[in-house]
Design a protein around this motif. Structure first.
Motif, PDB file in Angstrom:
ATOM      1  N   LEU A  11       0.048   7.378   8.532  1.00 36.61           N
ATOM      2  CA  LEU A  11      -0.167   6.475   7.403  1.00 36.61           C
ATOM      3  C   LEU A  11      -1.346   6.923   6.551  1.00 36.61           C
ATOM      4  CD1 LEU A  11       0.373   2.993   9.121  1.00 36.61           C
ATOM      5  CD2 LEU A  11       2.021   4.415   7.895  1.00 36.61           C
ATOM      6  N   HIS A  12      -2.366   7.458   7.198  1.00 35.61           N
ATOM      7  CA  HIS A  12      -3.532   7.960   6.476  1.00 35.61           C
ATOM      8  C   HIS A  12      -3.116   9.062   5.501  1.00 35.61           C
ATOM      9  CE1 HIS A  12      -7.202  10.503   6.049  1.00 35.61           C
ATOM     10  NE2 HIS A  12      -7.814   9.326   6.023  1.00 35.61           N
ATOM     11  N   THR A  13      -2.285   9.951   5.946  1.00 32.90           N
ATOM     12  CA  THR A  13      -1.811  11.039   5.088  1.00 32.90           C
ATOM     13  C   THR A  13      -0.872  10.516   4.007  1.00 32.90           C
ATOM     14  OG1 THR A  13      -1.991  12.594   6.932  1.00 32.90           O
ATOM     15  CG2 THR A  13      -0.587  13.250   5.085  1.00 32.90           C
ATOM     16  N   LEU A  71       0.823  -1.206   0.000  1.00 34.03           N
ATOM     17  CA  LEU A  71       0.000   0.000   0.000  1.00 34.03           C
ATOM     18  C   LEU A  71       0.864   1.266   0.000  1.00 34.03           C
ATOM     19  CD1 LEU A  71      -2.749  -1.029   2.599  1.00 34.03           C
ATOM     20  CD2 LEU A  71      -3.128  -0.575   0.175  1.00 34.03           C
ATOM     21  N   ASP A  72       1.983   1.209   0.694  1.00 36.40           N
ATOM     22  CA  ASP A  72       2.864   2.380   0.827  1.00 36.40           C
ATOM     23  C   ASP A  72       3.824   2.426  -0.359  1.00 36.40           C
ATOM     24  OD1 ASP A  72       4.167   4.578   1.722  1.00 36.40           O
ATOM     25  OD2 ASP A  72       5.131   3.611   3.432  1.00 36.40           O
ATOM     26  N   HIS A  73       3.296   2.723  -1.519  1.00 37.24           N
ATOM     27  CA  HIS A  73       4.087   2.700  -2.760  1.00 37.24           C
ATOM     28  C   HIS A  73       3.784   3.978  -3.538  1.00 37.24           C
ATOM     29  CE1 HIS A  73       5.561   0.106  -6.395  1.00 37.24           C
ATOM     30  NE2 HIS A  73       6.101   1.313  -6.361  1.00 37.24           N
ATOM     31  N   ARG A  74       4.689   4.923  -3.525  1.00 39.52           N
ATOM     32  CA  ARG A  74       4.505   6.182  -4.261  1.00 39.52           C
ATOM     33  C   ARG A  74       4.767   5.915  -5.749  1.00 39.52           C
ATOM     34  NH1 ARG A  74       4.367  11.653  -2.929  1.00 39.52           N
ATOM     35  NH2 ARG A  74       3.612  10.870  -0.922  1.00 39.52           N
ATOM     36  N   LEU A  75       3.784   6.231  -6.574  1.00 43.61           N
ATOM     37  CA  LEU A  75       3.845   5.940  -8.013  1.00 43.61           C
ATOM     38  C   LEU A  75       4.190   7.224  -8.760  1.00 43.61           C
ATOM     39  CD1 LEU A  75       0.610   3.741  -8.130  1.00 43.61           C
ATOM     40  CD2 LEU A  75       2.981   2.959  -7.944  1.00 43.61           C
ATOM     41  N   ASN A  76       5.468   7.445  -8.965  1.00 42.25           N
ATOM     42  CA  ASN A  76       5.918   8.698  -9.563  1.00 42.25           C
ATOM     43  C   ASN A  76       5.897   8.675 -11.080  1.00 42.25           C
ATOM     44  OD1 ASN A  76       6.441   9.963  -7.058  1.00 42.25           O
ATOM     45  ND2 ASN A  76       8.381   8.840  -6.893  1.00 42.25           N
ATOM     46  N   HIS A  77       5.880   7.481 -11.694  1.00 38.78           N
ATOM     47  CA  HIS A  77       5.919   7.403 -13.147  1.00 38.78           C
ATOM     48  C   HIS A  77       4.666   6.723 -13.699  1.00 38.78           C
ATOM     49  CE1 HIS A  77      10.186   7.764 -11.873  1.00 38.78           C
ATOM     50  NE2 HIS A  77      10.237   8.600 -12.909  1.00 38.78           N
ATOM     51  N   ALA A 128       2.085  -3.514  -7.726  1.00 41.25           N
ATOM     52  CA  ALA A 128       1.541  -4.870  -7.850  1.00 41.25           C
ATOM     53  C   ALA A 128       0.034  -4.866  -7.637  1.00 41.25           C
ATOM     54  CB  ALA A 128       2.215  -5.801  -6.839  1.00 41.25           C
ATOM     55  N   ILE A 129      -0.455  -3.965  -6.783  1.00 40.19           N
ATOM     56  CA  ILE A 129      -1.894  -3.889  -6.522  1.00 40.19           C
ATOM     57  C   ILE A 129      -2.642  -3.469  -7.774  1.00 40.19           C
ATOM     58  CG2 ILE A 129      -3.675  -2.646  -5.243  1.00 40.19           C
ATOM     59  CD1 ILE A 129      -1.802  -2.518  -2.873  1.00 40.19           C
ATOM     60  N   VAL A 130      -2.183  -2.405  -8.419  1.00 41.83           N
ATOM     61  CA  VAL A 130      -2.852  -1.903  -9.620  1.00 41.83           C
ATOM     62  C   VAL A 130      -2.757  -2.931 -10.746  1.00 41.83           C
ATOM     63  CG1 VAL A 130      -2.938  -0.021 -11.292  1.00 41.83           C
ATOM     64  CG2 VAL A 130      -2.370   0.460  -8.909  1.00 41.83           C
ATOM     65  N   SER A 131      -1.616  -3.595 -10.865  1.00 40.83           N
ATOM     66  CA  SER A 131      -1.457  -4.631 -11.882  1.00 40.83           C
ATOM     67  C   SER A 131      -2.402  -5.797 -11.640  1.00 40.83           C
ATOM     68  CB  SER A 131      -0.003  -5.131 -11.887  1.00 40.83           C
ATOM     69  OG  SER A 131       0.171  -6.184 -12.816  1.00 40.83           O
ATOM     70  N   CYS A 132      -2.532  -6.202 -10.382  1.00 43.54           N
ATOM     71  CA  CYS A 132      -3.430  -7.315 -10.044  1.00 43.54           C
ATOM     72  C   CYS A 132      -4.882  -6.955 -10.346  1.00 43.54           C
ATOM     73  CB  CYS A 132      -3.265  -7.679  -8.567  1.00 43.54           C
ATOM     74  SG  CYS A 132      -4.289  -9.048  -8.023  1.00 43.54           S
ATOM     75  N   LEU A 133      -5.254  -5.702 -10.093  1.00 41.04           N
ATOM     76  CA  LEU A 133      -6.622  -5.280 -10.365  1.00 41.04           C
ATOM     77  C   LEU A 133      -6.938  -5.344 -11.852  1.00 41.04           C
ATOM     78  CD1 LEU A 133      -6.927  -2.314  -7.859  1.00 41.04           C
ATOM     79  CD2 LEU A 133      -8.344  -4.365  -7.880  1.00 41.04           C
ATOM     80  N   ALA A 134      -5.942  -5.140 -12.701  1.00 37.67           N
ATOM     81  CA  ALA A 134      -6.160  -5.269 -14.142  1.00 37.67           C
ATOM     82  C   ALA A 134      -6.524  -6.707 -14.505  1.00 37.67           C
ATOM     83  CB  ALA A 134      -4.906  -4.827 -14.899  1.00 37.67           C
ATOM     84  N   ILE A 135      -5.886  -7.665 -13.861  1.00 38.07           N
ATOM     85  CA  ILE A 135      -6.198  -9.071 -14.136  1.00 38.07           C
ATOM     86  C   ILE A 135      -7.550  -9.436 -13.543  1.00 38.07           C
ATOM     87  CG2 ILE A 135      -5.417 -11.448 -13.790  1.00 38.07           C
ATOM     88  CD1 ILE A 135      -2.567 -10.378 -13.700  1.00 38.07           C
ATOM     89  N   GLY A 178      -4.892  12.065  -3.671  1.00 37.04           N
ATOM     90  CA  GLY A 178      -3.818  13.040  -3.821  1.00 37.04           C
ATOM     91  C   GLY A 178      -2.472  12.564  -3.346  1.00 37.04           C
ATOM     92  N   THR A 179      -2.348  11.256  -3.032  1.00 40.64           N
ATOM     93  CA  THR A 179      -1.080  10.728  -2.520  1.00 40.64           C
ATOM     94  C   THR A 179      -0.274   9.994  -3.580  1.00 40.64           C
ATOM     95  OG1 THR A 179      -2.281   8.752  -1.778  1.00 40.64           O
ATOM     96  CG2 THR A 179      -1.936  10.505  -0.164  1.00 40.64           C
ATOM     97  N   ALA A 180      -0.850   9.817  -4.792  1.00 36.46           N
ATOM     98  CA  ALA A 180      -0.177   9.089  -5.882  1.00 36.46           C
ATOM     99  C   ALA A 180       0.237   7.689  -5.430  1.00 36.46           C
ATOM    100  CB  ALA A 180       1.028   9.879  -6.395  1.00 36.46           C
ATOM    101  N   THR A 181      -0.673   6.983  -4.798  1.00 32.85           N
ATOM    102  CA  THR A 181      -0.445   5.622  -4.314  1.00 32.85           C
ATOM    103  C   THR A 181      -1.514   4.701  -4.883  1.00 32.85           C
ATOM    104  OG1 THR A 181      -1.818   6.056  -2.379  1.00 32.85           O
ATOM    105  CG2 THR A 181       0.568   6.468  -2.157  1.00 32.85           C
TER     106      THR A 181
END
Length: 760
Positions: A432-434, A352-358, A364-371, A440-443
């Motif tokens: 952690l919430h913030t 969950l604590d994964h800043r997606l800058n690109h 892995a979460i977003v990729s799994c949701l695609a499947i 707006g956290t790009a996660t």
């Protein structure tokens, strides 16, 4: 023209147009389905023509030719059959064949990391049944005969068909792969937003879905991880339900905006089925990560801390497996399980604590949701058996993912405080919430929240799929046909039967008029503002009804015939068997009464709303739900399906017809007091009587399943149409739309009236 063909050799009846066999008990239903849409009468006439035929039972018999024969007429020919090289098993999906060879022949083929030789041949095949008794059998490839035709035209046909078969096979193989669109207009706005096609381009659909399937019997590490997840989710639920954390944390957790609290606290009041469904979504994520983390075809990027957490999780799972067969003390097992749970929880937090800058698909979460967005298409006539889900199917998945992520974060914060890693779990939650639980956290959570909001917007704009049809005054929903004549007959007969049970079996009189205490509908009074616990309209002194509270008990004691049935005169001991029979009669009456109220009080409420009706005020629940107004009883439902989510009530007034009002009034006024008195006298019950009208019976609890069972039983018995709650809900809306005029609500007029009232 006869729509069926009976194969005496195989003892099956094949539908010529649908091209599959029909079970003998389903002939009439099949003819009424959407494929044929024949009337009930004609369907039964055709079905009766075959009632003396000898039919094979697909549930107990293997129905197939013994040899490889020419294709059977009227059955679909599948040219993409896969025949196992080690036996005669045939299927049409590669993943099904792999599973067969793994389970039957012990040939292992993994989900991306393990590769083994899997062998089969392409054959033509057919099947008789598509459901129960489904079994593929091989047939000859008639257009590839060893004796090609000699006629020039026939040779040309043979050549062209053979070329076309080869091209179709290539096309079907390409359809198995996910490809980008040829034109921008081909892609729906939903898929354009998700970018699933871009992420999964070139991947085989069936192989992708295999990566998120539950752990198999031989995948022991994954099994232990799934068990750990189940323990964690339940522990986190209990943490919130038992209020081991402050209400301030719950208000912060409910908010999806950084540094802000929500107006209402976070809730976790979900039924077990919902919890299990949400938990399964996270199980799919773990399976996906553990299977593909070391794969060369990995579609996401693991950060170093995520990879470390994954390795620790696998080590902890192996440790549990290593000592599983040894006789360990319960404390030792508990210690290892706690270590596994901590590792499991740490991996979830790291994901969950994964800043997606690109690219968002680095997660892995977003990729799994695609499947997870791929949906299996049952009964497909081609090998393309998967498609992408629409927004209405995906938003519940996103909600489940988000809900479990929230409760696991709470559990993580509490455990960090208990292990003295932090001073305050509340302060850690705010941090952690913030960091990764808000917009707006790009996660990954930010991506899911935005996509869910977009998907809900699409759902609101789309027109619902039509499922109602009318033929004359008969409404059709799926395979259910209900004429208005039958509907009226159902209600009238149900009223008559319920009246009979009430008058004869519960009140012990032959008719209501002249033998029961008198009252006048027009003179009945009520005071809705009265909020004293235990109070309801019977206690209103203007009605003079409370004095009759022991009327029915006195009737039993003063009538020798009834007294002999219920009580021993010499000892004053009640005859428990007769009392139980009377209570069973009450249960039977209440079942019928509930269905009557369900069908005559407007649009049907949900079972939970009806079962939460209170006839009197309570200290905890507040106001009662039954009132007297203008000579009718009004049932006011407060509880609704969104109550746990919103925390607010939606008050709906439901006016009962006078015939149904009278049944409910007599029960509350005369029968219910006797029921409570018998509980006290016979069963020594000194508890405060429940205020719920439908409370626990002697045998069964009042549940939604019981309401469904009674509705189906009564409708099938009286008019031969088995209705269930979902079916009747759709039919009731259709009847209202057709026969009831709608009046527009003038908002401007109401606002002006409100302003005038405020100024006075």
């Amino acid at each position: 023209m006869d729509p069926f063909y009976y194969y005496r050799q195989y003892r099956v009846l094949v539908c010529k147009s649908c091209q599959y066999a029909i079970q003998p008990t389903h002939i009439a239903a099949h003819l009424r389905s959407d494929q044929h849409k024949l009337s009930r009468k004609l369907s039964e006439e055709i079905a009766n023509q075959y009632q003396n035929n000898d039919f094979a039972d697909p549930r107990t018999e293997l129905i197939a030719p013994k040899d490889i024969i020419t294709p059977i007429e009227y059955l679909t020919i599948y040219r993409d059959g896969l025949k196992c090289s080690y036996c005669n098993y045939i299927c049409r999906a590669i993943e099904v064949m792999k599973r067969h060879q793994r389970q039957t022949h012990n040939i292992r083929a993994g989900r991306g990391r393990r590769i083994a030789q899997v062998e089969w041949t392409i054959v033509w095949c057919q099947q008789f049944f598509t459901g129960v008794g489904r079994h593929f059998f091989q047939v000859q490839q008639t257009n590839q005969s060893d004796n090609p035709p000699t006629d020039a035209t026939a040779q040309l046909l043979h050549l062209v068909h053979r070329q076309l078969d080869q091209k179709e096979k290539v096309i079907q193989e390409k359809k198995q792969l996910i490809r980008d669109a040829e034109d921008v207009t081909e892609v729906s706005p939903w898929l354009e937003r998700t970018q699933w096609i871009r992420h999964l381009e070139g991947q085989d659909k069936a192989s992708m879905v295999q990566l998120i399937k539950p752990a198999q019997v031989d995948e022991m590490e994954l099994k232990e991880v799934e068990k750990s997840l189940k323990r964690l989710v339940e522990k986190a639920r209990q943490t919130i339900l038992q209020r081991r954390i402050s209400t301030f944390m719950l208000h912060r957790l409910e908010s999806f905006h950084s540094g802000q609290d929500a107006a209402k606290p976070f809730h976790i009041n979900m039924n077990p089925q919902t919890v299990e469904r949400y938990q399964h979504i996270w199980s799919q994520l773990l399976v996906y990560v553990l299977w593909t983390a070391d794969s060369d075809s990995q579609l996401y990027r693991l950060k170093q801390d995520q990879r470390s957490c994954m390795q620790e999780l696998l080590v902890a799972a192996n440790r549990v497996l290593q000592y599983e067969e040894e006789e360990l003390e319960e404390e030792e097992v508990e210690v290892m399980q706690k270590e596994l749970d901590r590792s499991c929880l740490a991996l979830r937090m790291a994901l969950l604590d994964h800043r997606l800058n690109h690219d968002e698909y680095e997660s892995a979460i977003v990729s799994c949701l695609a499947i997870m967005g791929l949906e299996y298409i049952p009964g497909s006539s081609t090998t393309t058996q998967y498609k992408f889900k629409d927004s209405a199917q995906v938003t519940p998945i996103l909600s489940g993912f988000i809900k479990i992520a929230q409760i696991l974060t709470v559990q993580y914060c509490l455990e960090e405080e208990e292990s003295n890693e932090v001073e305050s779990c509340r302060e850690l939650l705010e941090e952690l919430h913030t960091r990764f639980l808000t917009v707006g956290t790009a996660t990954p959570m930010d991506w899911m929240l935005r996509l869910r909001l977009y998907g809900r917007g699409i759902i609101k704009r789309l027109t619902a799929e039509g499922c109602i049809n009318w033929i004359g005054d008969t409404v059709i929903y799926q395979d259910i046909e209900l004429s208005m004549l039958n509907f009226r007959r159902l209600v009238h007969q149900l009223v008559e039967e319920t009246q009979s049970v009430l008058i004869k079996d519960l009140l012990f009189v032959e008719e209501a008029e002249g033998q029961l205490p008198t009252y006048s509908w027009t003179e009945l009074k009520d005071n809705p503002a009265k909020d004293e616990p235990g109070w309801y309209f019977v206690y209103d002194q203007r009605n003079q009804m409370h004095e009759q509270g022991r009327w029915l008990l006195d009737q039993i004691l003063q009538t020798s015939k009834l007294a002999d049935q219920f009580i021993h005169h010499s000892t004053g001991v009640w005859k428990q068997k007769r009392v139980n029979d009377y209570l069973d009669n009450i249960s039977y009456f209440m079942e019928k009464l509930l269905i009557l109220i369900y069908m005559t009080s407007g649009q049907p409420a949900r079972s939970r709303e009806w079962l939460s009706i209170r006839y009197c005020n309570t200290e905890k629940g507040g106001h009662r739900c039954i009132f007297v107004e203008n000579g009718l009883l009004v049932v006011v439902t407060y509880y609704h399906k969104g109550y746990n989510i919103t925390g607010t009530e939606k008050i709906i007034h439901r006016y009962l017809p006078q015939e149904v009002s009278e049944l409910l009034l007599l029960y509350i006024w005369l029968v219910l007091p006797l029921r409570q008195q018998l509980q006290q006298l016979v069963f020594n019950d000194d508890e405060i009587p429940t205020a719920f009208l439908w409370s626990i019976d002697r045998h069964k609890k009042w549940t939604g399943d019981r309401v469904q069972e009674v509705l189906k039983r009564e409708s099938d018995r009286l008019i031969g149409v088995p209705l269930n709650k979902k079916t009747y809900r759709h039919i009731a809306i259709a009847i209202s739309d057709r026969y009831m005029k709608r009046t527009k609500f003038d908002k401007d007029k109401e606002e002006k009236k409100k302003d005038l009232d405020e100024n006075e």
